[in-house]
Design a protein around this motif. Structure first.
Motif, PDB file in Angstrom:
ATOM      1  N   SER A 247      81.838  66.807  55.178  1.00  9.38           N
ATOM      2  CA  SER A 247      80.982  67.133  55.474  1.00  9.38           C
ATOM      3  C   SER A 247      79.770  66.579  56.529  1.00  9.38           C
ATOM      4  O   SER A 247      80.511  66.274  57.201  1.00  9.38           O
ATOM      5  CB  SER A 247      79.265  65.915  54.714  1.00  9.38           C
ATOM      6  N   ARG A 248      78.869  66.890  56.961  1.00 13.76           N
ATOM      7  CA  ARG A 248      77.745  67.125  58.177  1.00 13.76           C
ATOM      8  C   ARG A 248      77.307  65.499  57.386  1.00 13.76           C
ATOM      9  O   ARG A 248      77.326  65.358  56.758  1.00 13.76           O
ATOM     10  CB  ARG A 248      76.946  68.092  57.938  1.00 13.76           C
ATOM     11  N   LEU A 249      77.862  64.669  59.093  1.00 11.26           N
ATOM     12  CA  LEU A 249      77.118  63.406  58.736  1.00 11.26           C
ATOM     13  C   LEU A 249      75.284  62.992  58.575  1.00 11.26           C
ATOM     14  O   LEU A 249      74.662  63.049  59.320  1.00 11.26           O
ATOM     15  CB  LEU A 249      77.838  62.273  59.194  1.00 11.26           C
ATOM     16  N   GLY A 250      74.729  63.388  57.621  1.00 13.09           N
ATOM     17  CA  GLY A 250      73.479  63.661  58.344  1.00 13.09           C
ATOM     18  C   GLY A 250      72.562  63.348  56.381  1.00 13.09           C
ATOM     19  O   GLY A 250      73.089  62.797  55.601  1.00 13.09           O
ATOM     20  N   LYS A 251      71.579  62.486  57.029  1.00 11.03           N
ATOM     21  CA  LYS A 251      70.903  62.204  55.594  1.00 11.03           C
ATOM     22  C   LYS A 251      71.204  63.081  54.270  1.00 11.03           C
ATOM     23  O   LYS A 251      70.812  62.022  53.077  1.00 11.03           O
ATOM     24  CB  LYS A 251      69.477  61.559  55.787  1.00 11.03           C
ATOM     25  N   GLU A 252      70.438  64.377  54.480  1.00  6.19           N
ATOM     26  CA  GLU A 252      70.715  64.436  53.136  1.00  6.19           C
ATOM     27  C   GLU A 252      71.868  64.619  52.615  1.00  6.19           C
ATOM     28  O   GLU A 252      71.563  65.553  51.368  1.00  6.19           O
ATOM     29  CB  GLU A 252      69.970  66.183  53.672  1.00  6.19           C
ATOM     30  N   ILE A 275      88.697  59.230  53.730  1.00  4.17           N
ATOM     31  CA  ILE A 275      88.471  59.792  54.577  1.00  4.17           C
ATOM     32  C   ILE A 275      87.644  60.674  54.256  1.00  4.17           C
ATOM     33  O   ILE A 275      87.283  61.903  53.627  1.00  4.17           O
ATOM     34  CB  ILE A 275      90.490  60.458  54.287  1.00  4.17           C
ATOM     35  N   VAL A 276      86.367  60.434  55.863  1.00  2.00           N
ATOM     36  CA  VAL A 276      85.452  61.384  55.437  1.00  2.00           C
ATOM     37  C   VAL A 276      85.735  62.506  56.978  1.00  2.00           C
ATOM     38  O   VAL A 276      85.305  61.727  58.367  1.00  2.00           O
ATOM     39  CB  VAL A 276      84.101  60.198  56.034  1.00  2.00           C
ATOM     40  N   VAL A 277      85.686  63.262  56.589  1.00  2.00           N
ATOM     41  CA  VAL A 277      85.804  64.567  57.649  1.00  2.00           C
ATOM     42  C   VAL A 277      84.144  64.706  58.067  1.00  2.00           C
ATOM     43  O   VAL A 277      83.436  66.010  57.085  1.00  2.00           O
ATOM     44  CB  VAL A 277      86.962  65.702  57.220  1.00  2.00           C
ATOM     45  N   GLY A 278      84.183  65.239  59.202  1.00  6.50           N
ATOM     46  CA  GLY A 278      82.747  66.004  59.795  1.00  6.50           C
ATOM     47  C   GLY A 278      82.361  64.490  60.513  1.00  6.50           C
ATOM     48  O   GLY A 278      82.377  63.365  60.485  1.00  6.50           O
ATOM     49  N   ASP A 279      81.175  64.346  60.765  1.00  7.40           N
ATOM     50  CA  ASP A 279      79.990  64.030  62.497  1.00  7.40           C
ATOM     51  C   ASP A 279      78.950  64.271  62.134  1.00  7.40           C
ATOM     52  O   ASP A 279      78.133  65.248  61.303  1.00  7.40           O
ATOM     53  CB  ASP A 279      80.698  64.411  63.595  1.00  7.40           C
ATOM     54  N   GLY A 280      77.977  63.817  63.069  1.00  6.11           N
ATOM     55  CA  GLY A 280      76.801  64.159  62.559  1.00  6.11           C
ATOM     56  C   GLY A 280      75.898  62.590  62.837  1.00  6.11           C
ATOM     57  O   GLY A 280      76.417  61.823  63.431  1.00  6.11           O
ATOM     58  N   PRO A 281      74.573  63.037  63.420  1.00  8.33           N
ATOM     59  CA  PRO A 281      73.414  61.468  63.842  1.00  8.33           C
ATOM     60  C   PRO A 281      73.767  60.769  62.592  1.00  8.33           C
ATOM     61  O   PRO A 281      73.009  58.850  63.138  1.00  8.33           O
ATOM     62  CB  PRO A 281      71.793  62.479  63.754  1.00  8.33           C
ATOM     63  N   GLU A 282      74.084  60.233  61.560  1.00 11.98           N
ATOM     64  CA  GLU A 282      74.327  59.234  61.109  1.00 11.98           C
ATOM     65  C   GLU A 282      75.204  58.863  60.788  1.00 11.98           C
ATOM     66  O   GLU A 282      75.494  57.746  60.291  1.00 11.98           O
ATOM     67  CB  GLU A 282      73.599  59.757  59.534  1.00 11.98           C
TER      68      GLU A 282
END
Length: 375
Positions: A247-252, A275-282
């Motif tokens: 996932s993208r790591l965003g609030k939504e 395991i969290v694959v992804g990145d983003g502002p959060e």
């Protein structure tokens, strides 16, 4: 696409106007790349039009528009309207149809299409109302009306007023977002919805343009190509029970809620590892929240992973967990299922069509945390 101008033997010149494209990694990029490849395999000529990116790779079939980093969403670049030179390049390419993806670029594409006299088809990837926290000035206004400000804490009346203002901000911005969605869709020849629940929602919003449900495709060849176990390189303990989310790591995306539910899983299954694959502002906030939940050592944040190897992560995990209810389709759930990975997701919006409850995974009431953890 129900454009009404192509036959089995006639190729089209298609312009794919998108807010985001490689080297960025997200669901819209994956969908656009797969669509481009599929159209080209059918003999169509495809040009991608996307914002300029500092790490872009030159490609004669990708036209980049001047852009600037979008401050509320740092990894995103917002395109400026095209220069005259770019518009003339569009005309030289003689598009038969423009197909839009995203939020901002479709508005630019609408003006280009009017100038060129060609129809617009739009794929509704994103429910704008779930992304209003990225709107300009939203963060500042939200901060001003937050009930933690000193002037809101001074009395019960001040706190009630602050809460009312914050609720009003949420309601008004989401309502405006829905109206923008409706306005744009009603100016297209056709709207493509990745899932039936999203099509129903668009109709309720007042979209009068014909809507066709066409799920976004996935690249099975890449996803199912055998690969080495990637988790050891990320320090995942040997013998851990591997739960994966992409996932993208965003609030939504509700990753904070996923961490809460993983804490419940961890209490009954100490060997569980997320395991969290992804990145983003959060990302930083989520790493801190995992520490507050006392599960930081059991959660691995990998950052972005290339689409060329993402299949290896699906192949070597045991369960795919997904908490987002903002998806128009939930492409990652479909990718996980294609790799034989059972999916546990909240029963809401587009992801419901990617999971066959009791067969390829489980759909759980979106507010039932114990049931989610039990699965």
């Amino acid at each position: 696409m129900r454009v009404g101008m192509a036959t089995q033997h006639q190729s089209l010149r298609v312009g794919l106007f998108t807010d985001t494209y490689a080297p960025q990694i997200n669901g819209v990029v994956t969908s656009v790349q797969n669509l481009k490849r599929g159209l080209e395999e059918l003999g169509h000529t495809v040009t991608v039009v996307a914002p300029r990116h500092p790490k872009q790779i030159p490609d004669r079939n990708v036209i980049r528009l001047r852009s600037a980093a979008y401050r509320p969403q740092p990894e995103q670049y917002a395109a400026f309207p095209p220069s005259l030179r770019k518009v003339l390049e569009f005309r030289r390419r003689k598009f038969d149809v423009i197909h839009t993806h995203g939020l901002g670029m479709p508005v630019i594409a609408l003006g280009v299409a009017r100038f060129l006299g060609v129809p617009v088809v739009h794929t509704y990837h994103t429910r704008v109302r779930d992304y209003v926290h990225y709107a300009p000035m939203y963060a500042t206004i939200s901060w001003l009306v937050d009930d933690e400000r000193w002037y809101a804490r001074s009395s019960q009346l001040s706190r009630r007023v602050s809460n009312a203002l914050h609720q009003r901000l949420e309601t008004s911005t989401q309502g405006l977002a829905a109206r923008v969605d409706t306005w744009f869709c009603n100016r297209c020849l056709e709207v493509i919805s990745p899932a039936a629940p999203i099509a129903d929602e668009l109709l309720e919003m007042g979209v009068r343009t014909p809507i066709t449900v066409i799920p976004n495709g996935i690249n099975l060849a890449t996803l199912t190509a055998p690969g080495l176990d990637p988790f050891h390189a990320h320090g995942v303990p040997i013998g851990a029970r591997r739960l994966l989310t992409v996932s993208r790591l965003g609030k939504e995306k509700s990753i904070d809620l996923l961490l809460e539910r993983f804490a419940l899983i961890r209490a009954s299954l100490p060997a569980a590892h997320l395991i969290v694959v992804g990145d983003g502002p959060e990302r930083a906030a989520l790493e801190q929240y995992a520490a507050e939940l006392s599960i930081r050592d059991a959660v691995t944040f990998t950052g972005y992973v290339s689409s060329a190897v993402i299949g290896h992560y699906y192949q070597h995990a045991e369960v795919f967990v997904f908490a987002s209810v903002s998806e128009t389709q939930g492409l990652v759930a479909l990718e996980a299922a294609a790799c034989g990975l059972p999916v546990v997701a909240r029963n809401e919006m587009g992801v419901t069509e990617c999971v066959k409850d009791g067969q390829t995974g489980y759909l759980v009431d979106k507010d039932d945390a114990p049931a989610f953890a039990a699965r």
